[in-house]
Design a protein around this motif. Structure first.
Motif, PDB file in Angstrom:
ATOM      1  N   PHE A   1      -8.467  -2.040  -0.855  1.00  0.00           N
ATOM      2  CA  PHE A   1      -7.277  -1.900  -0.020  1.00  0.00           C
ATOM      3  C   PHE A   1      -7.460  -2.407   1.406  1.00  0.00           C
ATOM      4  CE2 PHE A   1      -8.469   1.912   2.370  1.00  0.00           C
ATOM      5  CZ  PHE A   1      -9.393   2.530   1.549  1.00  0.00           C
TER       6      PHE A   1
ATOM      7  N   SER B   1       0.826  -1.219   0.000  1.00  0.00           N
ATOM      8  CA  SER B   1       0.000   0.000   0.000  1.00  0.00           C
ATOM      9  C   SER B   1       0.856   1.263   0.000  1.00  0.00           C
ATOM     10  CB  SER B   1      -0.974   0.008   1.178  1.00  0.00           C
ATOM     11  OG  SER B   1      -0.262  -0.108   2.375  1.00  0.00           O
TER      12      SER B   1
ATOM     13  N   ALA C   1       0.433   3.269  -3.196  1.00  0.00           N
ATOM     14  CA  ALA C   1      -0.675   4.238  -3.276  1.00  0.00           C
ATOM     15  C   ALA C   1      -0.292   5.519  -2.538  1.00  0.00           C
ATOM     16  CB  ALA C   1      -1.941   3.631  -2.674  1.00  0.00           C
TER      17      ALA C   1
END
Ligand SMILES: Cc1cc2nc3c(=O)[nH]c(=O)nc-3n(C[C@H](O)[C@H](O)[C@H](O)COP(=O)(O)OP(=O)(O)OC[C@H]3O[C@@H](n4cnc5c(N)ncnc54)[C@H](O)[C@@H]3O)c2cc1C
Length: 398
Positions: A226, A113, A116
């Motif tokens: 996510f 993550s 992102a």
């Protein structure tokens, strides 16, 4: 994470840059607040300035292009911005709490993550949080919006309301039901089948652009999900997200209180001077003092909650601290603005008086989750020494 000198009531001793920037932006935002409200227009120009000033990346880790601020610093900055324009601070808070949640998740999972986060920081993206629905209200852990599999992809269908920040959001973090799971999925504004319906025309917080969001067979990649967990459940990631939301929201309404008191002090000073040392001057001063007492109590609760989160420790206790701060801040914001209006008198009733706008803005506070009833149930539950593993308006805390 950096130490947090910014969350106190007094001027910060270090790291003044972001606070100084927020304070100077707040002055400019204040000068625009009235016209944005009157024209029911999203605060686009404020967000351009926030983006250029780099305040949109406050919570992201420094190694991924962010500013590395913890919750206490972020609350202090949101509070300063709300001192100028509460709707702008509220809209920014939806973005910052979403980033805060991503950061907390990454700290727990240490997965991909970070990619992102890096993209959000590098491109200075704004992310909206699309959770509320007409049918489920603030029961945000159990949406009707659905994600269903089709040919290796997922189809998103449903309708969200109160889509704050939607006029400029570069990405939407959407909650959806996927079987018996609650999924959080990132959707870009140009995804085919996704429409922003410009419906926002509310009593207050008019510059937030909180339009309706409609998803009709929007195709998303499974990689865009996510986070997921069972419906209604609270894990460490969701708990952290709720803490970020409640604390930054409390900071918005604290800034609103401070804006109202600033105006009231200035308006009242000549009357107090003129009538001093009569009983009337003393009564005005006492009534102002009672409101100042409330401001200090709200500020203390916000600082306590945000600093407790940054310091670590028992999760349910820290959740309770943020919920108490938010419930108290939104309730007292309504009371303080009422008090300011009666102190300032009839001229505060005019559309042109900032207090009449703040009066309407403050009314929004009662509608943000957790609802006051659920907040009190949670505070009672944690007070009984029980951990929070489930949150629902319908079935309560467990
Ligand atoms: C200015 C503004 C901006 C917003 N921005 C966003 C955003 O960006 N993203 C987003 O997802 N949402 C946003 N929201 C929506 C907000 O988070 C709520 O979901 C929304 O206000 C729904 O509130 P509600 O009163 O309809 O629903 P609910 O809170 O569900 O309340 C419905 C009814 O149930 C009652 N009730 C609630 N809890 C309980 C309980 N535990 N026990 C008994 N009765 C209960 C309430 O009193 C009320 O009568 C925003 C709201 C505002 C006002």
């Amino acid at each position: 994470m950096r130490p947090s000198p910014l969350a106190r009531d007094e001027a910060p001793a270090a790291e003044p840059d972001a606070v100084a920037v927020a304070a100077s932006l707040a002055e400019r935002f204040r000068s625009r607040a009235d016209v944005l409200d009157r024209e029911n227009r999203f605060a686009r120009e404020n967000f351009e300035e926030i983006r250029s000033a780099g305040l949109g990346v406050l919570p992201l880790p420094q190694q991924y292009g962010g500013a590395g601020h913890g919750l206490a610093d972020v609350c202090h900055i949101v509070r300063r911005l709300a001192h100028g324009c509460a709707p702008t601070a509220l809209a920014l808070n939806m973005h910052l709490m979403t980033l805060g949640s991503l950061v907390e998740r990454w700290k727990i999972k240490r997965d991909l993550s970070w990619v992102a986060m890096r993209a959000i920081a590098d491109r200075r993206l704004f992310v909206a949080a699309a959770m509320s629905e007409p049918e489920t209200g603030s029961d945000f852990l159990c949406p009707r919006t659905s994600l269903t599999p089709r040919a290796g992809k997922l189809l998103l269908n449903g309708r969200k309301v109160f889509g704050t920040l939607s006029p400029i959001a570069d990405m939407f973090a959407v909650t959806a039901r996927q079987g018996d799971q609650l999924a959080f999925v990132l959707v870009p504004p140009d995804a085919p089948g996704f429409t922003v319906r410009e419906t926002w025309n509310a009593l207050g917080m008019r510059a937030t652009g909180s339009h309706d969001l409609v998803f009709e067979g929007v195709e998303v990649s499974p990689k865009a999900v996510f986070h997921s967990l069972p419906l209604h459940a609270v894990d460490s990631v969701v708990l952290a997200g709720v803490v970020w939301f409640e604390a930054t929201l409390a900071a918005v309404y604290l800034g609103l209180i401070e804006q109202a008191l600033d105006f009231t002090r200035t308006a009242l000073a000549p009357a107090v001077d003129r009538t001093s040392p009569t009983a009337q001057a003393r009564i005005l001063t006492m009534e102002l003092g009672a409101l100042e007492e409330t401001r200090r109590a709200v500020a203390a609760l916000v600082s306590e909650a945000a600093e407790a989160w940054d310091a670590g420790g028992d999760e349910s206790e820290r959740l309770a601290a943020s919920v108490a701060a938010k419930t108290y801040a939104v309730r007292e914001a309504r009371r303080v603005v009422d008090g300011c209006m009666s102190l300032v008198g009839g001229r505060s009733y005019a559309q042109s008086c900032p207090l009449s706008r703040l009066y309407r803005d403050a009314r929004a506070g009662g509608f943000h989750p957790l609802s006051e009833r659920l907040s009190h149930e949670l505070l009672g539950w944690v007070g009984l020494g029980r951990p929070v593993a489930r949150l629902s308006n319908a079935t309560g805390i467990a």
